[in-house]
Design an enzyme around this catalytic site. Structure first.
Site, mmCIF file in Angstrom:
data_model
loop_
_atom_site.group_PDB
_atom_site.id
_atom_site.type_symbol
_atom_site.label_atom_id
_atom_site.label_comp_id
_atom_site.label_asym_id
_atom_site.label_seq_id
_atom_site.Cartn_x
_atom_site.Cartn_y
_atom_site.Cartn_z
ATOM 1 C CG ASN A 11 -1.973 -1.055 1.193
ATOM 2 O OD1 ASN A 11 -2.636 -1.253 0.182
ATOM 3 N ND2 ASN A 11 -2.132 -1.775 2.294
ATOM 4 C CG ASP A 109 10.273 0.714 5.252
ATOM 5 O OD1 ASP A 109 11.439 0.623 4.813
ATOM 6 O OD2 ASP A 109 9.554 -0.285 5.434
#
Length: 256
Positions: A11, A109
């Site tokens: 996502n 991330d």
């Protein structure tokens, strides 16, 4: 205003931040072929639906999917008239050190989570992110990223069971009522759920033993709430840890 974009393997999350709080947060499937024009039309339609009238003046991107970054850069240049900060790329400084063998190979991330974790909780931290992969990131006492662990993601494990064994169905993860299942679906859910409880508990225990000092464990990612139930694994759960980290990194670069 700031547009923060966290592009993961599954996502992509877009969030608008007004300098104090998030005005809106939207999630979409990560698609390699989506163009800058398609991103803009999608964003504009959501903003109009929610009656959000803002001018985007800054953009920061964290992406584990390099192929998507180009179109996101085009989006920023064509529609927002700005050059985005891209975590892990030249021109985007971090407020923490990266003390590993190959810092350029660390997923952006994971670096963003390190920054956010240290900003909120201080050092001596383990950040567990339940994404496509389940990652464990270790934050030193001074906030430096010093390494971590990568394990297969929860849903990835369920998909592997389904794809590799013809008789096993596709199931969604949930906390089982009992450890011992009385049907195939319950058995699979129990195996994956309690297997990951054990995985998280043991990896965190081994990290703490190796570091030889107490460490807090912070969870984030879509499945973190599920694993916060029924098993005392985490000291805290932060739903939007990555997005908060992007805001912090953007502010750090603006003030540098």
């Amino acid at each position: 205003m700031l547009l923060a974009i966290d592009c993961g393997n599954t996502n992509t999350v877009f969030a608008i931040h007004d300098g104090t709080d998030f005005v809106a947060v939207w999630r979409t499937a990560t698609e390699h072929q989506r163009t800058a024009d398609q991103y803009y039309v999608w964003l504009q339609s959501l903003m109009q639906m929610q009656k959000i009238e803002v001018e985007i003046t800054e953009v920061i991107i964290s992406s584990t999917v390099p192929r998507v970054v180009f179109n996101l850069r085009v989006l920023c240049d064509r529609y927002f008239n700005c050059r985005p900060l891209v975590v892990g790329k030249p021109g985007c400084a971090l407020p923490v050190d990266v003390r590993v063998d190959a810092g350029t190979q660390v997923g952006p991330d994971r670096l963003v989570n390190t920054v956010a974790g240290f900003t909120q909780f201080g050092g001596d931290l383990i950040v567990v992110d339940f994404g496509t992969a389940t990652t464990f990131d270790v934050v030193d006492v001074d906030g430096a990223y010093v390494g971590g662990v990568i394990a297969p993601g929860v849903n990835l494990s369920l998909e592997a069971l389904h794809n590799a064994a013809a008789a096993l169905p596709h199931v969604d993860i949930s906390m089982p009522d009992t450890v011992v299942g009385t049907n195939t679906v319950a058995c699979m859910q129990s195996g994956v759920f309690w297997g990951y409880v054990g995985l998280v508990r043991e990896i965190c225990a081994q990290i703490k033993a190796e570091r030889a000092r107490p460490m807090r464990v912070i969870a984030t990612g879509g499945l973190a709430p599920l694993f916060s139930q029924g098993a005392e694994l985490f000291d805290a759960w932060v739903d939007d840890l990555t997005m908060q980290g992007l805001v912090t990194i953007n502010s750090y670069n603006r003030e540098a």
